[in-house]
Design an enzyme around this catalytic site. Structure first.
Site, PDB file in Angstrom:
ATOM      1  N   PHE A   1       6.496  12.346  28.220  1.00 26.84           N
ATOM      2  CA  PHE A   1       6.911  13.743  28.347  1.00 26.84           C
ATOM      3  C   PHE A   1       6.110  14.561  27.340  1.00 26.84           C
ATOM      4  O   PHE A   1       6.446  14.629  26.157  1.00 26.84           O
ATOM      5  CB  PHE A   1       8.416  13.885  28.066  1.00 26.84           C
ATOM      6  CG  PHE A   1       9.044  15.121  28.647  1.00 26.84           C
ATOM      7  CD1 PHE A   1       9.734  15.072  29.847  1.00 26.84           C
ATOM      8  CD2 PHE A   1       8.945  16.346  27.993  1.00 26.84           C
ATOM      9  CE1 PHE A   1      10.320  16.215  30.382  1.00 26.84           C
ATOM     10  CE2 PHE A   1       9.518  17.487  28.518  1.00 26.84           C
ATOM     11  CZ  PHE A   1      10.215  17.419  29.718  1.00 26.84           C
TER      12      PHE A   1
ATOM     13  N   ASP B   1      11.336  19.539  22.486  1.00 29.75           N
ATOM     14  CA  ASP B   1      12.084  18.291  22.469  1.00 29.75           C
ATOM     15  C   ASP B   1      11.682  17.377  21.318  1.00 29.75           C
ATOM     16  O   ASP B   1      10.500  17.225  21.012  1.00 29.75           O
ATOM     17  CB  ASP B   1      11.850  17.584  23.811  1.00 29.75           C
ATOM     18  CG  ASP B   1      12.738  16.388  24.020  1.00 29.75           C
ATOM     19  OD1 ASP B   1      13.654  16.181  23.220  1.00 29.75           O
ATOM     20  OD2 ASP B   1      12.501  15.660  24.988  1.00 29.75           O
TER      21      ASP B   1
ATOM     22  N   ASN C   1       4.585  26.975  29.301  1.00 25.01           N
ATOM     23  CA  ASN C   1       4.328  25.629  28.787  1.00 25.01           C
ATOM     24  C   ASN C   1       3.632  24.795  29.854  1.00 25.01           C
ATOM     25  O   ASN C   1       3.953  24.892  31.044  1.00 25.01           O
ATOM     26  CB  ASN C   1       5.639  24.929  28.404  1.00 25.01           C
ATOM     27  CG  ASN C   1       6.342  25.581  27.237  1.00 25.01           C
ATOM     28  OD1 ASN C   1       5.911  25.477  26.101  1.00 25.01           O
ATOM     29  ND2 ASN C   1       7.445  26.280  27.523  1.00 25.01           N
TER      30      ASN C   1
END
Length: 349
Positions: A27, A80, A129
């Site tokens: 990710f 994150d 993003n």
């Protein structure tokens, strides 16, 4: 209130399963501010690469390194902890020589570049993003392949992701308790998280109901439409429906749904009646937003991932790349592809 996992799908419920975020490298998020540092000014923009640490933790460490108060370090958005992410931090360091930030050391964090800037970097002040995701243990390659092709054409519902509502829905639950008891909430962070969760949940409910009832891209009388990529909107009238439908089909215009709050929602007639009916049962949350003076706004119902591409490493592993505008959620793309065994709530916006 519909739980995130039970929200209506645009392309039908996925036929297969897969694993999201088997490791942080699966990710990858690269923040796109949409502008370059000015090269002068009392602030310093710092581009960092991080893995295993959250944004606030890094910002606090940077403040300590620069010997300034933590509030003097800002960022455009949280990223994150359990991912590989690039983002910008902004430190206010007026009247001082440029510090040597190559000496800043923090496990899991690396300074990539830094430069002077004239303005503070404020929350939400980013263009979007870029994401690179790896889905593993995919059980139905053909279904995922078809869905990726369909998403290129039809997009996905622009739902707020489960992470907006907190782990286990804690932020939404907090808002519901607040709405029921009317007890003052002094903690500013809790107030912000809970109000945001309440409004986001109502938006998701409206979009989910619209997907159930009709083609989500069918313009109805009184719809609030916005130019793609813009924030302002105008109201559709019966006389204009055919022309407006053509522009929506061409992705020139986007149909929006309400972010309920105080003031007018923006829709009229048929569209307004539908939105009000969709959230009619949530009177307490609506009253909370009005009481706390959260202004109503609009948000596009559909999201079209830009620069969408994918590469199958093997029959059960696919790498997917795309770009999303600020405020959109990668998990809302993933949920249209697979029934994931990853944890949405731990993926920051």
């Amino acid at each position: 209130m519909i739980e995130f996992d039970n929200l209506t799908y645009l392309h039908g419920k996925p036929q297969g399963t897969g694993l999201l975020k088997a490791n942080p490298e699966d990710f990858v998020v690269v923040e796109d501010l949409g502008f370059e540092p000015d090269g002068e000014g009392e602030h310093i923009l710092v581009r960092i690469l991080k893995n295993g640490c959250n944004t606030r933790f890094v910002a606090d460490a940077l403040a300590k390194f620069l010997k300034i108060h933590a509030r003097e370090v800002s960022f455009a958005g949280q990223k994150d902890k359990h991912a590989v992410t690039e983002q910008w931090l902004c430190a206010r360091v007026p009247g001082k020589e440029m510090p040597d930030l190559s000496a800043f050391q923090l496990e899991g964090c690396q300074v990539l570049e830094y430069a002077r800037h004239k303005r503070k970097l404020r929350l939400g002040a980013l263009k979007g993003n870029a994401f690179t995701l790896v889905l593993r243990e995919v059980s139905n390659r053909d279904d995922v392949e078809q869905r990726l092709n369909d998403i290129c054409v039809k997009g996905v519902p622009n739902y707020f992701g489960a992470q907006r509502f907190g782990i286990g829905g804690s932020n939404l639950q907090g808002a519901q308790r607040w709405a029921q008891t009317n007890t003052p909430v002094r903690d500013r962070n809790k107030r912000s998280f809970w109000l945001s969760a309440a409004r986001s949940a109502l938006f998701n409910q409206i979009v989910a109901e619209r997907l159930k009832k009709a083609d989500v891209n069918q313009v109805v009388d009184g719809d609030a439409l916005q130019l793609a990529g813009r924030g302002s909107w105008f109201v559709a009238t019966t006389e204009e429906l055919a022309e407006l439908q053509r522009r929506v089909n061409d992705k020139e215009l986007m149909i929006t749904a309400a972010l309920p709050g105080s003031g007018e929602w923006g829709t009229q007639r048929e569209a307004l009646a539908f939105e009000q009916a969709a959230v009619a049962a949530e009177t307490e949350l609506q009253a909370l937003l009005v009481r706390e003076k959260v202004e109503a706004a609009r948000r596009a119902m559909l999201l079209y991932p830009q620069q969408l591409s994918w590469n199958w490493w093997d029959d059960v592993t696919v790498e997917i790349r795309f770009w999303l505008p600020a405020g959109s959620f990668a998990t809302s793309v993933v949920r249209e592809l697979i029934n994931t065994t990853g944890d949405y709530a731990h993926i920051a916006e």
